[in-house]
Enzyme design. Structure first.
Site, PDB file in Angstrom:
ATOM      1  CD  GLU A 181     -29.922 -11.753  -5.949  1.00  0.00           C
ATOM      2  OE1 GLU A 181     -29.761 -10.726  -5.149  1.00  0.00           O
ATOM      3  OE2 GLU A 181     -29.504 -12.068  -6.883  1.00  0.00           O
ATOM      4  N   GLY A 231     -28.978   1.295  -6.551  1.00  0.00           N
ATOM      5  CA  GLY A 231     -28.869   0.698  -5.321  1.00  0.00           C
ATOM      6  C   GLY A 231     -27.911   1.646  -4.763  1.00  0.00           C
ATOM      7  CB  SER A 232     -26.090   0.968  -1.403  1.00  0.00           C
ATOM      8  OG  SER A 232     -25.100  -0.096  -2.052  1.00  0.00           O
ATOM      9  CD  GLU A 253     -30.880   7.218 -11.590  1.00  0.00           C
ATOM     10  OE1 GLU A 253     -30.864   7.952 -10.837  1.00  0.00           O
ATOM     11  OE2 GLU A 253     -31.069   7.690 -13.008  1.00  0.00           O
ATOM     12  CB  CYS A 287     -33.665   6.350  -3.791  1.00  0.00           C
ATOM     13  SG  CYS A 287     -34.649   6.688  -5.327  1.00  0.00           S
ATOM     14  CD  GLU A 384     -30.633   6.016   1.087  1.00  0.00           C
ATOM     15  OE1 GLU A 384     -29.645   5.332   0.831  1.00  0.00           O
ATOM     16  OE2 GLU A 384     -31.617   6.359   0.228  1.00  0.00           O
TER      17      GLU A 384
HETATM   18  P1  NAD Z   1     -27.610  -2.376  -2.913  1.00  0.00           P
HETATM   19  O1  NAD Z   1     -26.541  -1.602  -3.373  1.00  0.00           O
HETATM   20  O2  NAD Z   1     -27.305  -3.452  -1.570  1.00  0.00           O
HETATM   21  O3  NAD Z   1     -28.033  -3.831  -3.803  1.00  0.00           O
HETATM   22  C1  NAD Z   1     -28.501  -3.172  -5.023  1.00  0.00           C
HETATM   23  C2  NAD Z   1     -28.335  -4.376  -6.128  1.00  0.00           C
HETATM   24  O4  NAD Z   1     -26.787  -4.631  -6.229  1.00  0.00           O
HETATM   25  C3  NAD Z   1     -29.081  -5.609  -5.800  1.00  0.00           C
HETATM   26  O5  NAD Z   1     -29.436  -6.401  -6.919  1.00  0.00           O
HETATM   27  C4  NAD Z   1     -27.819  -6.428  -4.952  1.00  0.00           C
HETATM   28  O6  NAD Z   1     -28.164  -7.783  -5.170  1.00  0.00           O
HETATM   29  C5  NAD Z   1     -26.620  -6.044  -5.803  1.00  0.00           C
HETATM   30  N1  NAD Z   1     -25.530  -6.136  -4.979  1.00  0.00           N
HETATM   31  C6  NAD Z   1     -25.292  -5.915  -3.600  1.00  0.00           C
HETATM   32  N2  NAD Z   1     -23.999  -5.898  -3.159  1.00  0.00           N
HETATM   33  C7  NAD Z   1     -23.284  -6.199  -4.311  1.00  0.00           C
HETATM   34  C8  NAD Z   1     -21.929  -6.331  -4.469  1.00  0.00           C
HETATM   35  N3  NAD Z   1     -20.996  -6.318  -3.640  1.00  0.00           N
HETATM   36  N4  NAD Z   1     -21.521  -6.580  -5.790  1.00  0.00           N
HETATM   37  C9  NAD Z   1     -22.625  -6.577  -6.822  1.00  0.00           C
HETATM   38  N5  NAD Z   1     -23.752  -6.387  -6.913  1.00  0.00           N
HETATM   39  C10 NAD Z   1     -24.391  -6.225  -5.422  1.00  0.00           C
HETATM   40  O7  NAD Z   1     -29.058  -1.653  -2.466  1.00  0.00           O
HETATM   41  P2  NAD Z   1     -30.225  -1.893  -1.749  1.00  0.00           P
HETATM   42  O8  NAD Z   1     -29.887  -2.183  -0.250  1.00  0.00           O
HETATM   43  O9  NAD Z   1     -30.612  -3.221  -2.382  1.00  0.00           O
HETATM   44  O10 NAD Z   1     -31.161  -0.693  -2.282  1.00  0.00           O
HETATM   45  C11 NAD Z   1     -31.111   0.443  -1.253  1.00  0.00           C
HETATM   46  C12 NAD Z   1     -30.332   1.516  -1.843  1.00  0.00           C
HETATM   47  O11 NAD Z   1     -30.763   1.784  -3.216  1.00  0.00           O
HETATM   48  C13 NAD Z   1     -30.607   2.937  -1.217  1.00  0.00           C
HETATM   49  O12 NAD Z   1     -29.535   3.455  -1.071  1.00  0.00           O
HETATM   50  C14 NAD Z   1     -31.474   3.573  -2.167  1.00  0.00           C
HETATM   51  O13 NAD Z   1     -31.380   5.114  -1.907  1.00  0.00           O
HETATM   52  C15 NAD Z   1     -30.893   3.132  -3.447  1.00  0.00           C
HETATM   53  N6  NAD Z   1     -31.753   3.492  -4.331  1.00  0.00           N
HETATM   54  C16 NAD Z   1     -31.653   4.345  -5.267  1.00  0.00           C
HETATM   55  C17 NAD Z   1     -32.593   4.812  -6.148  1.00  0.00           C
HETATM   56  C18 NAD Z   1     -32.310   5.645  -7.480  1.00  0.00           C
HETATM   57  O14 NAD Z   1     -32.845   5.800  -8.412  1.00  0.00           O
HETATM   58  N7  NAD Z   1     -31.318   6.441  -7.148  1.00  0.00           N
HETATM   59  C19 NAD Z   1     -33.802   4.031  -6.309  1.00  0.00           C
HETATM   60  C20 NAD Z   1     -33.974   2.933  -5.260  1.00  0.00           C
HETATM   61  C21 NAD Z   1     -33.114   2.555  -4.481  1.00  0.00           C
END
Ligand code: NAD
Length: 479
Positions: A181, A231-232, A253, A287, A384
């Site tokens: 978002e 994501g995380s 990922e 990441c 991280e």
């Molecule tokens: P995040 O996990 O908070 O969010 C990722 C996605 O999940 C977003 O679309 C978000 O809206 C959604 N989301 C968040 N909370 C949720 C929930 N409770 N239920 C369902 N969906 C939910 O991560 P972020 O803060 O947006 O991104 C940073 C993280 O992503 C870091 O840890 C980074 O290392 C990781 N990352 C990994 C890679 C990889 O390829 N391994 C690449 C980029 C980022």
């Protein structure tokens, strides 16, 4: 399209665009100024249901579309991104605060990913297994797994949705995508491009809104057959568990905390120069960002001097301005998180060096920062940072360095610098990470597989491995 055009934000559901008029909305904030750029519609439960219906209805038609035809459309998307590179770069800079030259590189990488997956669409080969008796024909086929749920974070707003959507389409799958978002514009412009090139209505749907509600509803639906999440680690674990209720195929990922081993035989000043560029690219919000710099005792002071000098030369500011080398962080939340890690280091009396603090005001700026002589207890050595924070620590022996490099449960990227070929080979084998990079910092390309180990997840994106996330194996035996 002109460079300044910010798209009208909308959801894409079954070929229809749903705008802000009849929906609750969220504010999209310009991180360079803190001002509102646009309002983003939030999907209702009906929208989510309709998106899944559309992806399910479009599946058989898309799966049966000849790979060469699917490849043609994907290639046209790559061309479209390159043609419109300035506009896409500007949308990334507007939403994320990534400096324009880096944003242009992101567009080129995304185009390369579409092109690679177009090529891979034509190479989803099967296999013939020799039979045990004459006349038996034993085939292995790779078939599309079904409609896919693709969830992306904000830090690479064009690359990450592109990896997922292009991979799924190449394999013959349809998609319900949920992009971040915070950075919606690149995904909205991408979906508009998919429409233009003739990807059928409903084959790719795009949702924004409450991530918890959207994910729960999509994952509950047994028609969705795969989840690809970036994501995380925290959220990845929640969504994996949810996806298992209906036994979906899952790719994760997740987060990293990359170690960098710098041995004293390396060209210390040259490595420090490369390290500053790699660390502060995208303000460290990558990441695979190098984070724990473990430097052999004999080279530590020289490395620190060169690193902090390089860091001090960085100019922090609005990513759209000329000569800015690092932009703001993506959100105020990230600034608070980074400040917490720096405060923790100070409270442990560790030396902290800071670069340009940026223009201030209401933008989300944080100075590039290094903790010098970091110890394993410092929070930044364990969590991280996902921001412009480098931790510089000394090591005595190779064994000590390897133990620290492999200490955390994550294993995404790991780097090492040495002129000693035997040591390089030992380190490459011993580092517990999905991507081990020796003597440079380029961790991924469209043609190379990318993925993590342990708490960094499982499955690969990119390379010839990438489409496996979206296929299932069928064995056919016929007499
Ligand atoms: P995040 O996990 O908070 O969010 C990722 C996605 O999940 C977003 O679309 C978000 O809206 C959604 N989301 C968040 N909370 C949720 C929930 N409770 N239920 C369902 N969906 C939910 O991560 P972020 O803060 O947006 O991104 C940073 C993280 O992503 C870091 O840890 C980074 O290392 C990781 N990352 C990994 C890679 C990889 O390829 N391994 C690449 C980029 C980022």
């Amino acid at each position: 399209m002109t460079v300044s055009q910010y798209p009208e934000l909308c959801l894409f559901v079954g070929g229809a665009r749903i705008g802000t008029r009849a929906r609750q909305t969220i504010s999209v904030i310009d991180p360079a100024t803190g001002a509102e750029t646009a309002r983003l519609p939030m999907a209702t439960s009906e929208d989510v249901g309709a998106a899944v219906d559309a992806a399910a209805a479009a599946f058989s038609g898309w799966a049966e579309t000849a790979p060469i035809e699917r490849a043609g459309m994907l290639d046209t998307v790559a061309d479209g991104l390159r043609t419109d590179s300035e506009r896409f770069a500007r949308l990334i800079a507007d939403d994320l605060g990534k400096p324009l030259p880096e944003a242009r590189t992101e567009v080129e990488t995304a185009a390369g990913i579409w092109q690679w997956n177009a090529e891979e669409a034509r190479r989803l080969y099967g296999r013939l297994i020799p039979g045990r008796s004459p006349g038996i024909n034993q085939q292995v086929r790779q078939e599309p797994v079904g409609p896919v749920f693709a969830v992306s974070p904000w830090n690479a707003p064009l690359i990450t949705p592109s990896r997922k959507i292009s991979g799924a389409l190449a394999a013959g799958c349809t998609v319900v995508a949920k992009s971040a978002e915070e950075t919606p514009a690149a995904s909205v412009a991408l979906l508009a491009l998919l429409e233009e090139v003739g990807v059928p209505a409903g084959a790719v749907n795009l949702l924004f809104g409450d991530p918890v509600l959207i994910s729960a509803q999509v994952l509950d639906d047994p028609r969705i057959r795969a989840l690809t999440f970036t994501g995380s680690t925290r959220v990845g674990k929640i969504l994996s568990a949810h996806a298992m209720k209906t036994l979906k195929k899952v790719t994760m990922e997740l987060g990293g905390h990359a170690p960098v081993l710098v041995f004293a035989d390396a060209d210390i000043e040259a490595v420090a120069g490369m390290a500053v560029k790699a660390k502060f690219r995208n303000a460290g919000q990558i990441c695979t960002s190098p984070t724990r710099f473990l430097v052999e005792e004999a080279g530590f002071d020289r490395f620190t001097e060169a690193f902090t000098a390089g860091m001090a030369a960085l100019k922090v500011g609005d990513s759209r301005a000329a000569e800015v080398s690092m932009g703001p962080l993506a959100s105020a939340v990230r600034v608070t998180a980074l400040s917490g890690l720096v405060e923790d280091a100070r409270s442990r009396r560790l030396r902290v060096a800071c670069g340009d603090a940026g223009p201030g005001g209401s933008g989300f700026y944080h100075a590039p920062t290094a903790v010098i002589g970091a110890t394993p207890e410092a929070r930044g050595m364990n969590e991280e940072p996902f921001g412009p924070l480098a931790l510089l620590a000394r090591f005595g022996t190779e064994e000590e360095a390897m133990a620290e490099a492999n200490r955390l449960p994550v294993g995404l990227a790991a780097y090492a610098f040495t002129e000693n070929a035997r040591r390089a080979a030992r380190v490459a084998s011993g580092m517990r990470a999905g991507n081990v990079i020796i003597n440079h910092f380029q961790a991924s390309l469209p043609e190379t597989p990318f993925g993590g180990l342990g708490d960094s997840g499982f499955g690969s994106e990119g390379g010839v491995e990438g489409l496996q996330a979206f296929t299932t194996v069928k064995y056919v035996s016929q007499v």
